[in-house]
Design an enzyme around this catalytic site. Structure first.
Site, PDB file in Angstrom:
ATOM      1  N   GLY A  20       0.789  -1.234   0.000  1.00  0.00           N
ATOM      2  CA  GLY A  20       0.000   0.000   0.000  1.00  0.00           C
ATOM      3  C   GLY A  20       0.816   1.277   0.000  1.00  0.00           C
ATOM      4  N   ASN A  22       1.720   3.001  -2.672  1.00  0.00           N
ATOM      5  CA  ASN A  22       1.068   3.922  -3.618  1.00  0.00           C
ATOM      6  C   ASN A  22      -0.208   4.509  -3.012  1.00  0.00           C
ATOM      7  OD1 ASN A  22       2.368   4.268  -6.371  1.00  0.00           O
ATOM      8  ND2 ASN A  22       2.575   2.054  -6.046  1.00  0.00           N
ATOM      9  N   HIS A 115       1.691   0.567 -13.172  1.00  0.00           N
ATOM     10  CA  HIS A 115       2.452  -0.646 -13.469  1.00  0.00           C
ATOM     11  C   HIS A 115       3.943  -0.301 -13.484  1.00  0.00           C
ATOM     12  CE1 HIS A 115       3.143  -4.640 -15.023  1.00  0.00           C
ATOM     13  NE2 HIS A 115       3.981  -4.108 -15.888  1.00  0.00           N
TER      14      HIS A 115
HETATM   15  C1  GAR Z   1       3.855  -1.307  -7.251  1.00  0.00           C
HETATM   16  O1  GAR Z   1       5.195  -1.369  -7.683  1.00  0.00           O
HETATM   17  C2  GAR Z   1       2.910  -1.377  -8.431  1.00  0.00           C
HETATM   18  O2  GAR Z   1       3.389  -0.698  -9.554  1.00  0.00           O
HETATM   19  C3  GAR Z   1       2.872  -2.859  -8.682  1.00  0.00           C
HETATM   20  O3  GAR Z   1       2.794  -3.425  -7.401  1.00  0.00           O
HETATM   21  C4  GAR Z   1       3.479  -2.569  -6.488  1.00  0.00           C
HETATM   22  C5  GAR Z   1       2.552  -2.274  -5.335  1.00  0.00           C
HETATM   23  O4  GAR Z   1       3.239  -1.587  -4.327  1.00  0.00           O
HETATM   24  N1  GAR Z   1       1.756  -3.224  -9.477  1.00  0.00           N
HETATM   25  C6  GAR Z   1       1.816  -4.194 -10.390  1.00  0.00           C
HETATM   26  O5  GAR Z   1       2.801  -4.861 -10.597  1.00  0.00           O
HETATM   27  C7  GAR Z   1       0.523  -4.391 -11.171  1.00  0.00           C
HETATM   28  N2  GAR Z   1       0.751  -5.197 -12.320  1.00  0.00           N
HETATM   29  P1  GAR Z   1       2.447  -0.842  -3.180  1.00  0.00           P
HETATM   30  O6  GAR Z   1       1.459  -1.884  -2.596  1.00  0.00           O
HETATM   31  O7  GAR Z   1       3.490  -0.468  -2.188  1.00  0.00           O
HETATM   32  O8  GAR Z   1       1.738   0.315  -3.775  1.00  0.00           O
END
Ligand code: GAR
Length: 208
Positions: A20, A22, A115
């Site tokens: 989480g 982002n 992404h």
């Molecule tokens: C992030 O790096 C996002 O870009 C990636 O998962 C991570 C989530 O991090 N998403 C994908 O790979 C979708 N295909 P977070 O939970 O710390 O935001």
């Protein structure tokens, strides 16, 4: 900057499966006034996702999603949930499930995703590992509208990082993640200001 009155403020739902960070960047942008949206719901398919704790800490409503094996049923229950919270816009933030096409056809608002690669390169899982394996010299992140494909929707913003031959997945992921935290609130902010204009696959950013 266009000031949007409360009545016109988009109600955002963030769907996250894990850490989480982002989501955290989006919540920070809202509380600092850089992003004029209301985070009205955070939902996760994982009951123990740290993203849910972040949301609770920020006083945002949380829901754990039941994920039936029938994808259509999953889409239906997600639609009902978003209706109940009067959600206008959805942001996928590390949400590791594919939304059913029936959901995308029925949800009246827009759905965003972030992404960790420069799409259309390296869609799907483990994008950073795919980039390293391929030997690219630059990578980055992409914010895009979600369509029925996997990471195929119209691109809104992209940002680039260098890739060093000595990088491992962790180090490249951290470098990309720092950019993600800027790019996602920025893209949502452009939307909140009604500055994104879709023409087929192309997304224009209006300057007025
Ligand atoms: C992030 O790096 C996002 O870009 C990636 O998962 C991570 C989530 O991090 N998403 C994908 O790979 C979708 N295909 P977070 O939970 O710390 O935001």
């Amino acid at each position: 900057m266009i000031t949007v009155g409360d009545a016109d403020r988009f109600r955002l739902a963030v769907l996250a499966s894990g850490r989480g960070s982002n989501l955290g960047a989006i919540l920070d942008a809202v509380s600092s006034g850089d992003l004029d949206m209301e985070v009205a719901l955070v939902a996760s398919d994982q009951g123990d996702a740290p993203a849910l704790e972040r949301a609770r800490g920020a006083g945002v409503a949380v829901q754990v999603l039941e994920v039936p094996s029938d994808r259509h049923a999953f889409g239906e229950s997600l639609l009902r949930l978003l209706e109940a919270y009067r959600i206008d816009v959805v942001a996928l933030a590390g949400f590791m499930r594919i939304l059913p096409a029936s959901f995308l056809a029925a949800f009246p608002g827009d759905v965003f995703n972030i992404h960790p690669s420069l799409l259309p390169a390296f869609p799907g899982l483990d994008a950073q590992a795919q980039a390293l394996e391929y030997g690219v010299k630059v990578s980055g992140c992409t914010v895009h509208f979600v369509d029925e494909g996997v990471d195929t929707g119209p691109i809104i913003l992209q940002a680039v990082v260098p890739v060093d031959p000595e990088d491992d997945v962790d180090c490249l992921s951290r470098r990309i993640l720092r950019l993600e935290h800027r790019l996602y609130p920025q893209a949502l902010g452009l939307y909140a200001e009604r500055r994104l204009q879709r023409q087929g696959r192309r997304v224009r950013i209006r300057n007025d």
